[in-house]
Design a protein around this motif. Sequence first.
Motif, PDB file in Angstrom:
ATOM      1  N   LYS A 120      11.713   2.945   5.592  1.00  0.00           N
ATOM      2  CA  LYS A 120      11.998   4.029   6.534  1.00  0.00           C
ATOM      3  C   LYS A 120      10.732   4.491   7.256  1.00  0.00           C
ATOM      4  N   TYR A 121       9.683   4.731   6.487  1.00  0.00           N
ATOM      5  CA  TYR A 121       8.470   5.288   7.096  1.00  0.00           C
ATOM      6  C   TYR A 121       7.640   4.222   7.815  1.00  0.00           C
ATOM      7  N   LEU A 122       7.707   2.986   7.361  1.00  0.00           N
ATOM      8  CA  LEU A 122       7.028   1.926   8.112  1.00  0.00           C
ATOM      9  C   LEU A 122       7.697   1.703   9.462  1.00  0.00           C
ATOM     10  N   ARG A 123       9.008   1.855   9.490  1.00  0.00           N
ATOM     11  CA  ARG A 123       9.713   1.739  10.775  1.00  0.00           C
ATOM     12  C   ARG A 123       9.354   2.919  11.681  1.00  0.00           C
ATOM     13  N   MET A 124       9.197   4.098  11.099  1.00  0.00           N
ATOM     14  CA  MET A 124       8.856   5.282  11.890  1.00  0.00           C
ATOM     15  C   MET A 124       7.537   5.117  12.626  1.00  0.00           C
ATOM     16  N   VAL A 125       6.592   4.415  11.984  1.00  0.00           N
ATOM     17  CA  VAL A 125       5.275   4.222  12.620  1.00  0.00           C
ATOM     18  C   VAL A 125       5.155   2.834  13.256  1.00  0.00           C
ATOM     19  N   ASN A 126       6.300   2.174  13.424  1.00  0.00           N
ATOM     20  CA  ASN A 126       6.350   0.865  14.101  1.00  0.00           C
ATOM     21  C   ASN A 126       5.492  -0.201  13.421  1.00  0.00           C
ATOM     22  N   LEU A 127       5.569  -0.240  12.096  1.00  0.00           N
ATOM     23  CA  LEU A 127       4.789  -1.232  11.346  1.00  0.00           C
ATOM     24  C   LEU A 127       5.664  -2.157  10.494  1.00  0.00           C
ATOM     25  N   PRO A 184      -4.779  -5.252   5.094  1.00  0.00           N
ATOM     26  CA  PRO A 184      -5.585  -4.348   5.934  1.00  0.00           C
ATOM     27  C   PRO A 184      -6.576  -5.062   6.843  1.00  0.00           C
ATOM     28  N   LYS A 185      -7.198  -6.136   6.364  1.00  0.00           N
ATOM     29  CA  LYS A 185      -8.187  -6.846   7.186  1.00  0.00           C
ATOM     30  C   LYS A 185      -7.549  -7.546   8.385  1.00  0.00           C
ATOM     31  N   GLN A 186      -6.215  -7.673   8.369  1.00  0.00           N
ATOM     32  CA  GLN A 186      -5.516  -8.387   9.435  1.00  0.00           C
ATOM     33  C   GLN A 186      -4.943  -7.459  10.508  1.00  0.00           C
ATOM     34  N   ILE A 187      -5.153  -6.153  10.352  1.00  0.00           N
ATOM     35  CA  ILE A 187      -4.579  -5.208  11.318  1.00  0.00           C
ATOM     36  C   ILE A 187      -5.684  -4.333  11.920  1.00  0.00           C
ATOM     37  N   SER A 188      -5.374  -3.698  13.038  1.00  0.00           N
ATOM     38  CA  SER A 188      -6.354  -2.880  13.760  1.00  0.00           C
ATOM     39  C   SER A 188      -6.566  -1.538  13.063  1.00  0.00           C
ATOM     40  N   GLY A 189      -7.589  -0.807  13.536  1.00  0.00           N
ATOM     41  CA  GLY A 189      -7.852   0.517  12.983  1.00  0.00           C
ATOM     42  C   GLY A 189      -6.687   1.467  13.169  1.00  0.00           C
ATOM     43  N   GLY A 190      -6.062   1.401  14.337  1.00  0.00           N
ATOM     44  CA  GLY A 190      -4.904   2.255  14.580  1.00  0.00           C
ATOM     45  C   GLY A 190      -3.747   1.949  13.652  1.00  0.00           C
ATOM     46  N   MET A 191      -3.529   0.661  13.383  1.00  0.00           N
ATOM     47  CA  MET A 191      -2.444   0.254  12.482  1.00  0.00           C
ATOM     48  C   MET A 191      -2.754   0.661  11.036  1.00  0.00           C
ATOM     49  N   LYS A 192      -4.025   0.605  10.675  1.00  0.00           N
ATOM     50  CA  LYS A 192      -4.414   1.072   9.332  1.00  0.00           C
ATOM     51  C   LYS A 192      -4.116   2.561   9.187  1.00  0.00           C
ATOM     52  N   GLN A 193      -4.414   3.310  10.246  1.00  0.00           N
ATOM     53  CA  GLN A 193      -4.163   4.747  10.161  1.00  0.00           C
ATOM     54  C   GLN A 193      -2.675   5.044  10.169  1.00  0.00           C
ATOM     55  N   ARG A 194      -1.886   4.232  10.874  1.00  0.00           N
ATOM     56  CA  ARG A 194      -0.428   4.377  10.817  1.00  0.00           C
ATOM     57  C   ARG A 194       0.070   4.146   9.388  1.00  0.00           C
ATOM     58  N   THR A 195      -0.511   3.139   8.732  1.00  0.00           N
ATOM     59  CA  THR A 195      -0.137   2.850   7.338  1.00  0.00           C
ATOM     60  C   THR A 195      -0.453   4.048   6.444  1.00  0.00           C
ATOM     61  N   ALA A 196      -1.638   4.628   6.650  1.00  0.00           N
ATOM     62  CA  ALA A 196      -2.042   5.778   5.841  1.00  0.00           C
ATOM     63  C   ALA A 196      -1.124   6.975   6.079  1.00  0.00           C
ATOM     64  N   ILE A 197      -0.702   7.182   7.322  1.00  0.00           N
ATOM     65  CA  ILE A 197       0.207   8.284   7.635  1.00  0.00           C
ATOM     66  C   ILE A 197       1.584   8.032   7.030  1.00  0.00           C
ATOM     67  N   ALA A 198       2.073   6.790   7.155  1.00  0.00           N
ATOM     68  CA  ALA A 198       3.362   6.437   6.548  1.00  0.00           C
ATOM     69  C   ALA A 198       3.317   6.649   5.037  1.00  0.00           C
ATOM     70  N   ARG A 199       2.230   6.255   4.413  1.00  0.00           N
ATOM     71  CA  ARG A 199       2.069   6.422   2.966  1.00  0.00           C
ATOM     72  C   ARG A 199       2.107   7.895   2.581  1.00  0.00           C
ATOM     73  N   ASN A 203       0.822  -1.205   0.000  1.00  0.00           N
ATOM     74  CA  ASN A 203       0.000   0.000   0.000  1.00  0.00           C
ATOM     75  C   ASN A 203       0.859   1.258   0.000  1.00  0.00           C
ATOM     76  N   VAL A 204       1.902   1.246   0.804  1.00  0.00           N
ATOM     77  CA  VAL A 204       2.787   2.412   0.857  1.00  0.00           C
ATOM     78  C   VAL A 204       3.618   2.493  -0.424  1.00  0.00           C
ATOM     79  N   TYR A 205       4.123   1.331  -0.885  1.00  0.00           N
ATOM     80  CA  TYR A 205       4.943   1.332  -2.094  1.00  0.00           C
ATOM     81  C   TYR A 205       4.163   1.830  -3.313  1.00  0.00           C
ATOM     82  N   GLN A 206       2.905   1.444  -3.415  1.00  0.00           N
ATOM     83  CA  GLN A 206       2.069   1.853  -4.542  1.00  0.00           C
ATOM     84  C   GLN A 206       2.060   3.375  -4.679  1.00  0.00           C
ATOM     85  N   ALA A 207       1.909   4.080  -3.561  1.00  0.00           N
ATOM     86  CA  ALA A 207       1.885   5.549  -3.578  1.00  0.00           C
ATOM     87  C   ALA A 207       3.250   6.120  -3.929  1.00  0.00           C
ATOM     88  N   VAL A 208       4.303   5.544  -3.344  1.00  0.00           N
ATOM     89  CA  VAL A 208       5.667   6.015  -3.611  1.00  0.00           C
ATOM     90  C   VAL A 208       6.021   5.804  -5.078  1.00  0.00           C
TER      91      VAL A 208
END
Length: 269
Positions: A117-124, A132-147, A94-99
């Motif tokens: 780098k950014y996945l490590r920053m948000v501890n993911l 996405p279906k395997q992670i919590s709402g908070g982790m999804k939002q961390r992914t969106a912020i990292a992206r 998901n993050v790579y697609q945007a990058v």
Amino acid sequence: MISIQNIEISFNTPRGKFTAVKDINLDIAQGEIVSIIGHSGCGKSTILNAISGMLFPTKGKVLLNNSEVKGPGPDRGIVFQNYSLLPWLTVEENVYQAVDAALAGKPTSEKHELVAKYLRMVNLWEHREKYPKQISGGMKQRTAIARAFAIDPSVLLLDEPFGALDALTKGSLHIELLKMWNLTQQSKTIVMVTHDIEEAIFLSDRIVVMNNGPAATIREIEEVNLPRPRNKKEIVNLEEYKIIRERLLNLLMDKVEIDEKDFYKEKAA
């Protein structure tokens, strides 16, 4: 960095012209964090969408680095409340697609380094292969912020990104957001829509309070002169924090009191 100049945004409806916001004037400096607050329907997201280029003003204009905004672009990253992750891709994908789309000229190896780098920053990083279906709402939002950070935008637009999260997760993400902002030497400009007064005070340099719509305008702009870095436990005891919070509550509750008076007048009539 951002200059909103006398914009009005209207829509044609079956009942005629509907004006969401009007006479909006706001300048935002590079590296500033500005929150927009107000009751539902006051045009907060409308203003954010005008900055993003997804809505065009009926009157006036939005400038970004002295150039008029004509549409969306990679210089603006957006984080929505509903995460907007692609369910068939992993967290990393998901993050790579945007990058990959935003930084097409970079070598593939550099793109993967940015994602890591950014996945490590948000501890993911340890959860990068999950969907996405395997992670919590908070982790999804961390992914969106990292992206959003990974495409290296000069402006980050946040549309109630923490609204659906519990208080503990929300508080954790506030810290993550500020850490990432600090790691970019506070060069990224952040504009955030929120209903949460405490969130706005903790994160922001200024808070824009909107009048109620339709045809909403800016009621007041509150300066948040609290020292950075901020500690939530410490700032709530500062006199300046209490003054700002009380002022914002009064501005927002004023409209509620007016509505209640109108309700009882109508009931009596």
